[in-house]
Design a protein around this motif. Sequence first.
Motif, PDB file in Angstrom:
ATOM      1  N   SER A   1      36.859 -12.176  24.899  1.00 33.07           N
ATOM      2  CA  SER A   1      36.029 -11.479  25.883  1.00 33.07           C
ATOM      3  C   SER A   1      36.642 -11.629  27.276  1.00 33.07           C
ATOM      4  O   SER A   1      37.221 -12.668  27.610  1.00 33.07           O
TER       5      SER A   1
ATOM      6  N   GLY B   1      38.237  -2.498  29.156  1.00 31.28           N
ATOM      7  CA  GLY B   1      37.872  -3.639  28.319  1.00 31.28           C
ATOM      8  C   GLY B   1      37.216  -4.795  29.043  1.00 31.28           C
ATOM      9  O   GLY B   1      36.923  -5.828  28.427  1.00 31.28           O
ATOM     10  N   TRP B   2      36.956  -4.635  30.336  1.00 26.07           N
ATOM     11  CA  TRP B   2      36.324  -5.696  31.114  1.00 26.07           C
ATOM     12  C   TRP B   2      34.808  -5.527  31.145  1.00 26.07           C
ATOM     13  O   TRP B   2      34.309  -4.404  31.189  1.00 26.07           O
TER      14      TRP B   2
END
Length: 279
Positions: free
Chosen positions: A36, A65-66
Amino acid sequence: MDLNGISVILPAHQEADRIGPCLRALRDQRLVPGVSHQIVVVANGCTDATAQLARDALPELTTAGWRVVVMETAVGNKIAALNMGDATATGGMRIYLDADVVVGPDMIVALHAALSGMGARYAGAKLTVPPARSLLSRAYARFWQRLPFVATGVTGAGLFAMNAEGRARWDQFPQIISDDGFARLNFAPGERSRVEIPYSWPITEGFFRLIRVRRRQDAGTAQLADLYPDLHRNASGDRPSMRGMLRIGLTDPAGFVVYAAVTVAVRLRRPSQGWDRGR
């Protein structure tokens, strides 16, 4: 908390002119598979568009993707902002990043690799200073970057990171001048590593501002030695020797003269209570 997750803590005070490039560099990073990734922006004491620009960057960062959190506080205090960011962070690995820093490609992957494994670990990267507008600042930065602590060491200036075991060594950041120095000294030299990925960190412009910043830097170092003598044993190699500076000065006399002039002036001028970026 996701011990293997990565959280970038990004305190930002009046950084509307600089936070865009900082966030775009994070957007363009290659991320670690199966991990993550979070960015926590803490706009502290801002009267400009810092927080709004961070929110404007949210869609692109999310697509990359953050997971992004943008927080605001009226208190213009970096230490308070760091602690707010830490309280919101979900990743065990922490990267502390100044909002005027631009990281190079693959920085996140490289820091993750450096921090993985057993034991407390601390990591930095290869500091580079973009050309300053001021000739004096340019000469100062050129000489300063050649000092061993900067050229080959782990400075922590503008960027430092640690794994969950390392971050557990203290609770909140104390109200001190040098947050990066405090973090670094919580780790013995053998626990620190440097990834050879460059990051851009701007130097202060102008002779008198260099003096103010350098005085504050020296005050921060002295404060750490006074308040945390047990940690100060980890400061070995932080200060350049006179012989080493003279050796570098032979190849860059102009840089040496400016660096020496700032060093002397720091001891002569009255301390500033303000804050300035850079070295």
